[in-house]
Design an enzyme around this catalytic site. Structure first.
Site, PDB file in Angstrom:
ATOM      1  N   ARG A  51       0.853  -1.188   0.000  1.00  0.00           N
ATOM      2  CA  ARG A  51       0.000   0.000   0.000  1.00  0.00           C
ATOM      3  C   ARG A  51       0.891   1.242   0.000  1.00  0.00           C
ATOM      4  O   ARG A  51       2.059   1.206   0.412  1.00  0.00           O
ATOM      5  CB  ARG A  51      -0.929   0.012   1.205  1.00  0.00           C
ATOM      6  CG  ARG A  51      -0.236   0.186   2.545  1.00  0.00           C
ATOM      7  CD  ARG A  51      -1.253   0.297   3.695  1.00  0.00           C
ATOM      8  NE  ARG A  51      -2.161  -0.828   3.688  1.00  0.00           N
ATOM      9  CZ  ARG A  51      -3.461  -0.741   3.398  1.00  0.00           C
ATOM     10  NH1 ARG A  51      -4.020   0.424   3.164  1.00  0.00           N
ATOM     11  NH2 ARG A  51      -4.195  -1.807   3.391  1.00  0.00           N
TER      12      ARG A  51
ATOM     13  N   ALA B 201       6.649  -1.989  -4.657  1.00  0.00           N
ATOM     14  CA  ALA B 201       6.714  -1.263  -3.383  1.00  0.00           C
ATOM     15  C   ALA B 201       5.677  -0.134  -3.320  1.00  0.00           C
ATOM     16  O   ALA B 201       4.932   0.114  -4.270  1.00  0.00           O
ATOM     17  CB  ALA B 201       8.120  -0.724  -3.189  1.00  0.00           C
ATOM     18  N   HIS B 202       5.676   0.571  -2.208  1.00  0.00           N
ATOM     19  CA  HIS B 202       4.672   1.622  -1.984  1.00  0.00           C
ATOM     20  C   HIS B 202       4.759   2.735  -3.022  1.00  0.00           C
ATOM     21  O   HIS B 202       5.831   3.154  -3.415  1.00  0.00           O
ATOM     22  CB  HIS B 202       4.742   2.217  -0.579  1.00  0.00           C
ATOM     23  CG  HIS B 202       6.100   2.598  -0.098  1.00  0.00           C
ATOM     24  ND1 HIS B 202       6.305   3.120   1.140  1.00  0.00           N
ATOM     25  CD2 HIS B 202       7.317   2.535  -0.680  1.00  0.00           C
ATOM     26  CE1 HIS B 202       7.589   3.349   1.292  1.00  0.00           C
ATOM     27  NE2 HIS B 202       8.222   2.995   0.224  1.00  0.00           N
ATOM     28  N   ASN B 203       3.590   3.169  -3.471  1.00  0.00           N
ATOM     29  CA  ASN B 203       3.454   4.295  -4.398  1.00  0.00           C
ATOM     30  C   ASN B 203       4.002   4.017  -5.790  1.00  0.00           C
ATOM     31  O   ASN B 203       4.178   4.944  -6.586  1.00  0.00           O
ATOM     32  CB  ASN B 203       4.116   5.560  -3.816  1.00  0.00           C
ATOM     33  CG  ASN B 203       3.386   6.076  -2.589  1.00  0.00           C
ATOM     34  OD1 ASN B 203       3.734   5.728  -1.460  1.00  0.00           O
ATOM     35  ND2 ASN B 203       2.362   6.845  -2.793  1.00  0.00           N
TER      36      ASN B 203
ATOM     37  N   SER C 189       7.789   4.385  -5.265  1.00  0.00           N
ATOM     38  CA  SER C 189       7.476   5.617  -5.995  1.00  0.00           C
ATOM     39  C   SER C 189       7.955   5.631  -7.434  1.00  0.00           C
ATOM     40  O   SER C 189       7.958   6.695  -8.056  1.00  0.00           O
ATOM     41  CB  SER C 189       8.031   6.850  -5.268  1.00  0.00           C
ATOM     42  OG  SER C 189       7.480   6.938  -3.990  1.00  0.00           O
TER      43      SER C 189
END
Lengths: 340, 340, 340
Positions: free
Chosen positions: C220, C241-243, C261
């Site tokens: 998330r 991974a996140h974003n 990201s």
């Protein structure tokens, strides 16, 4: 949940520049800020978004001086990044519905002791003779084998598996699908070319505040224990083999792997997809770059390694820069040979 | 459980040097030996610990001659390592509580035949028309899809998943969270740039004595079968794609991956994080080094490959040694150019 | 199920060359064809098998001209490969028993809305305030956290986990053991060398027709959302991974990883075990080779990258060819130095 900018500033020990009665109910990234949201600005790269964001308020550092007109209200704090993570924590605590009690059907074996305020979800399984500390949260489909001990406040998320006799400290967070205490990978070659499994009778011991990522695997020791010390943070899909030791506050990123019996010092950083062969020691504060392979022990604390066989970072980058231009170098040698 | 050194020596076909009536109840590493424990010494590197260990007894080879005083009793055997693994096996068998019977709630679909002495844990799921051999152990949250066949004595550990129509041999060990028989990754590109999944109607077939590690994934074939032959040992987090064949007694270490339709011979060793591209053949007894990428078939049995694109080991190490000193080589060429 | 060749030809818009009344009941690979099976021939490499196959019939292209006698009947179609995948799809649809209804015990929290024709298997868990679209299939041990939304026709396979507030589009296929929406890996370093987790309050949003492989993990977002856009196909054991943002119709093969990201464009192809560091952008139609590391953004659409640090493919192959012969190059330089 809605808060005035004054309330937020008070929580963060800061001051409002603008209308303190405005209300926010959401945390937004500055580049995606919308009315009713609050953002933060800690990295210079993001300054241009400050002048365009539609967020109601932006948290900035005390000494930040805007160069143009800002529509958002500002909340000035000592450290914008720290203040924002404090806000995230407060937000999460408020939004997190307290889990406790037992959902049915759940399973708990004989001789197991369960502390106070424990959440046992539907379809969670606890074996025999376990000890579950106060406030532990056990999510659906979590598996806890016989003789496991879990310290207070630890979270065992959905489908995480703690095999028999694993010991987990307090305030750990074991993410979804992680497997702790599976058999180590050890085989005795037989004369006919086949292999016989060597029984893995050791344990896994996790210190307090250890974090294990989703679908990560940590094998039990052949004998003795695989150890992950206090405060270590392990990402997703990491492999830690039998008898590995991970020092306190060491961080291991996703898809990295550590082979059997290697010992990592304290405060190391192992980047994603790195691989460390067996029976090595890495000194404290060793940094291993992404996809880097380590095949020798590192004795000097604070060393940074990078590249296919774990060279020092500068040396690797220099050599790789020439590698990229090897055709030119080869051409030069050919020219020289012609002349000679 | 406590045993006298005499009893242990008898089990191992060895002889006691010291007090045979002393009791041991634990297996210790020699460097961590404590009173009441028994250790072994098989690797010269560990000889110094022999003179310091607090273990009650140490297993050594018949012809081992200590250079200093040893406090521990010695048990002399033909091969210290083999004797110790025999002891581990005996220890495990004694300490393993026999699992059998059915814990509730568990689920078993219509038309499924279950053999004798099968353990079906709480929250285990067996679909329709399966065949479960005698003595199979099915742990909590294990999932067995429709039409699966499992041979006698196989262990399906917590949360392992056997998708529909998978065939598993006898005495296999499928570790926690492994997924056997998930759809292969095959797509037909469409004219608009999107992809349409190609149905994967094949199977996975595992021979006898196959070991699959925790959270490893083995895809079903598009057609025909993905095959893992007798005695192959697969570690954790390994990916075996559709229509792969793994030969008998081949060992694959953690986080390695084999792409679609590649065939590995018998008695190969694939080290951790190695990657093998699709549609290749590796000859019997091929060794692939850690993090090594293989992009061509290997025809000669017994080949050892290493490095980014799978060179022969010696060649890679020589080239890499120069790679590390490329700046020096470049400097020399510059000097030569100046002179020329 | 048995079909005449005439029936098959009609389904595929083709014509039979041979006895149209012959019956087939199985799809075989051409090299493994047996009586009663139907195969296809789309790749020239497999032409020799056509003259040997025992399959009852083989699907070939309209204009294929055999060079020798063929025993099998032929079914001529416009495109043999496409026709065969159509046949696979038809076969799968016929053989797939329709799953629907609720097996017990299953769990469904308060405030959750479940559409029509939904299959909820035994031991499936749905939290509170979820929305489950029509025709969704939820397999055993699937975990669906609070506030999750799932679009119509999506399949959540055995032991897949959708953490709280994850949003899944329509006609997605989430494979066994996948974890969507686990916490992102973000920590604030503390003055004493320890780390404090940064709460991850964001979401994961999957578009329609997204495919997630077995034991893959998608974190998330810290804030905002990790996004996987329409039609993206993700293989097994992948880490997102996140974003991270994965563009529409992008394909990511097994064991690849994308750090926090980073944004991948549309119609990219990321091969197995590739690694992409954080905060990068890859342009549309970027191709990343197997085990390739990407540490810089790619701005030009359609770029192909390969090698340890993501060089352009041609450049890498040239440089690597010389790398293999570095000992020779070094020798030449030594010779030149002697002469100089």
């Amino acid at each position: 949940m809605e808060f005035s900018l004054e309330q937020v500033a008070q929580l963060l020990n800061g001051s409002v520049e603008g209308d303190g009665s405005l209300k926010v109910s959401r945390l937004d990234k500055i580049q995606e800020g919308k009315p009713g949201g609050i953002s933060f600005l800690a990295n210079e790269k993001y300054v241009p978004y400050l002048y365009e964001t539609e967020a109601t308020a932006v948290i900035v550092s005390e000494d930040f001086a805007p160069q143009r007109k800002v529509n958002a209200a500002l909340i000035r704090v000592k450290n914008a990044y720290t203040a924002f993570t404090d806000l995230l924590t407060a937000y999460e605590q408020l939004s997190q519905q307290e889990l406790s009690g037992v959902e049915e059907p759940s399973y708990c074996g004989e001789g197991t002791q369960v502390g106070e305020g424990v959440y046992r979800a539907a379809f969670s399984y606890i074996g025999r003779n376990c000890s579950i500390g106060d406030g532990v949260k056990i999510y659906p489909h979590a598996y806890i084998g016989d003789g496991v001990k879990i310290g207070a406040g630890t979270i065992i998320r959905a489908g995480a598996k703690l095999c028999k006799e694993v010991i987990v400290g307090a305030y750990c967070d074991i993410h979804e699908g992680a497997v702790i205490g599976s058999d180590g990978f050890g085989f005795a070659p037989q004369d006919d070319g086949s292999y016989k499994a060597i029984p893995q009778i050791g344990q896994v011991i996790l210190g307090d505040h250890v974090r294990i990522g989703a679908n990560t695997t940590v094998d039990r020791a052949t004998m003795g224990a695989t150890r992950i010390e206090e405060g270590a943070k392990i990402d997703n899909l990491v492999q830690l083999a039998h008898n590995v030791v991970v020092g306190a506050h060491t961080v291991i990123a996703a898809q990295a792997g550590v082979s059997g019996s290697s010992t990592l010092g304290k405060n190391c950083v192992i980047a994603g997809q790195a691989g460390i062969v067996g029976h090595l020691n890495l000194a404290d504060r060793t940094t291993v770059g992404a996809s880097t392979g380590i095949s020798k022990s590192v004795n000097k604390p604070g060393t940074t390694l990078f590249g296919y066989m774990g060279m020092d970072l500068k040396g690797f980058l220099k050599a790789y820069a020439i590698f990229k231009k090897l055709p030119e170098l080869q051409e030069k040698v050919k020219e020289l040979e012609k002349k000679a």
